[in-house]
Design a protein around this motif. Structure first.
Motif, PDB file in Angstrom:
ATOM      1  N   ALA A  95     -70.383 -27.554 -39.591  1.00 12.35           N
ATOM      2  CA  ALA A  95     -69.617 -27.329 -38.361  1.00 12.35           C
ATOM      3  C   ALA A  95     -69.782 -28.488 -37.388  1.00 12.35           C
ATOM      4  CB  ALA A  95     -70.058 -26.019 -37.713  1.00 12.35           C
ATOM      5  N   ARG A  96     -71.016 -29.003 -37.275  1.00 10.64           N
ATOM      6  CA  ARG A  96     -71.253 -30.138 -36.381  1.00 10.64           C
ATOM      7  C   ARG A  96     -70.478 -31.362 -36.851  1.00 10.64           C
ATOM      8  NH1 ARG A  96     -76.279 -30.434 -37.090  1.00 10.64           N
ATOM      9  NH2 ARG A  96     -76.826 -28.826 -35.569  1.00 10.64           N
ATOM     10  N   GLN A 103     -67.761 -31.325 -38.585  1.00  8.14           N
ATOM     11  CA  GLN A 103     -66.341 -31.074 -38.333  1.00  8.14           C
ATOM     12  C   GLN A 103     -65.999 -31.303 -36.863  1.00  8.14           C
ATOM     13  OE1 GLN A 103     -63.988 -30.451 -40.514  1.00  8.14           O
ATOM     14  NE2 GLN A 103     -65.312 -30.337 -42.307  1.00  8.14           N
ATOM     15  N   ARG A 104     -66.900 -30.857 -35.969  1.00  5.08           N
ATOM     16  CA  ARG A 104     -66.642 -31.080 -34.538  1.00  5.08           C
ATOM     17  C   ARG A 104     -66.625 -32.570 -34.217  1.00  5.08           C
ATOM     18  NH1 ARG A 104     -69.879 -26.328 -33.883  1.00  5.08           N
ATOM     19  NH2 ARG A 104     -71.766 -27.600 -33.743  1.00  5.08           N
ATOM     20  N   TYR A 105     -67.611 -33.315 -34.741  1.00  7.87           N
ATOM     21  CA  TYR A 105     -67.650 -34.753 -34.499  1.00  7.87           C
ATOM     22  C   TYR A 105     -66.407 -35.439 -35.061  1.00  7.87           C
ATOM     23  CZ  TYR A 105     -72.516 -34.230 -33.060  1.00  7.87           C
ATOM     24  OH  TYR A 105     -73.651 -33.863 -32.400  1.00  7.87           O
ATOM     25  N   GLY A 147     -63.514 -34.044 -35.443  1.00  5.80           N
ATOM     26  CA  GLY A 147     -62.401 -33.675 -34.572  1.00  5.80           C
ATOM     27  C   GLY A 147     -62.377 -34.503 -33.301  1.00  5.80           C
TER      28      GLY A 147
END
Length: 320
Positions: A224-225, A227-229, A231
């Motif tokens: 998830a981290r 993916q956030r980075y 994004g």
């Protein structure tokens, strides 16, 4: 007539004591002096009163669930990786040899418990040969899958082996071991045939599940981290491209506007030049009027001589 009535009653009693009914889905084992002499099929049957007695046995397919047994505990199975698993399963079976089955239960055996015990032992041996991924894999693989495992267990309980697809050398090298396993696992001696064996559920022990869930949660948090980075990075790249595109559009518009403005100024200058060449006095008059308009529109103070050329068009003509 009265003398015949007792005899008639006795005959009727003897007749009804000689017949018995076996219902559909059951079989009747006829015993004489505790020895099996016949097997009765569904329907109306006869026996010798006083000598024969009938034991009715259910002939339908039965289902035995490992989780429904009284005083059952969670069974832990160990995989080839030395990992603990809790397996919930069931078995479907039926009686194919009623004589052997009755002899077994008459001898004090609980065939159902014996079936579960042998099934549990065989299942434990088969699970010990596979990894967790092979057990979870529900495919038609003939060597490593949950389907293959259940078929092997069923065949072992029935005293058969799935050796048709194996090499003959493998069969010859394992003949002694297979016969030994059959003698310990097969239910043929008790007149029972296993129809199907199915694993319903596979769980990890609570202590293992907690560590697995924690590891999965940490792995998902890392994903998830990332993916956030990713994004945020893509958003910044998109925003930078949009700003660059907007700057290019504005620059191009400014360039075009200046070109148009320059062309307009050039055309205006040309028009003014053409008009000046045609009537220089009129052009001078127009320029003076614009100068007057710009000079007297504010509150500024001008110090200039009245005889200046600037006031040439503001003087009254002396000619009448």
């Amino acid at each position: 007539m009265r003398k015949l009535l007792p005899a008639l009653v006795i005959l009727v009693g003897v007749f009804f004591s000689t017949i018995y009914v076996v219902e559909e889905g059951t079989r009747g084992v006829v015993l004489r002096f505790n020895k099996i002499i016949d097997l009765s099929k569904p329907g109306l049957n006869f026996k010798i009163p006083g000598l024969d007695r009938v034991k009715i046995i259910d002939a339908k397919i039965r289902t035995t669930d490992s989780s429904n047994k009284q005083n059952s505990r969670e069974q832990k199975f160990i995989t080839r990786e030395k990992k603990d698993l809790i397996v919930d399963y069931f078995v479907q079976w039926k009686i194919v040899d009623f004589n052997r089955y009755y002899e077994a239960i008459a001898g004090g055996y609980s065939v159902e418990n014996l079936l579960l015990a042998r099934l549990n032992g065989r299942l434990r041996a088969e699970i010990g040969k596979l990894d967790i991924k092979d057990i979870i894999n529900d495919s038609n693989d003939e060597t490593k899958s949950r389907n293959s495992l259940m078929l092997d267990v069923k065949d072992a309980l029935n005293g058969t082996n799935r050796t048709d697809d194996l090499k003959q050398s493998d069969v010859d090298s394992s003949d002694h071991l297979n016969s030994f396993d059959e003698s310990r696992t097969s239910m043929r001696a008790f007149g029972v045939e296993v129809i199907d064996v199915r694993i319903k559920q596979i769980n990890f022990p609570p202590e293992v599940s907690e560590s697995i869930y924690a590891r999965m949660s940490a792995e998902r948090e890392v994903v998830a981290r990332e993916q956030r980075y990713q994004g945020i990075r893509e958003a910044e790249e998109t925003r930078a491209k949009a700003n660059l595109h907007a700057t290019q559009i504005i620059s191009e518009a400014e360039r075009q506007s200046r070109m148009i403005r320059g062309e307009g100024d050039a055309n205006a200058a040309k028009l003014y030049a053409d008009a000046f060449n045609k009537d220089k006095d009129f052009f001078s008059f127009i320029r003076s009027l614009k100068a007057y308009e710009q000079s007297f529109s504010g509150n500024d103070v001008m110090v200039i001589s009245p005889d200046s050329e600037f006031f040439r068009y503001m003087k009254l003509s002396k000619e009448k």
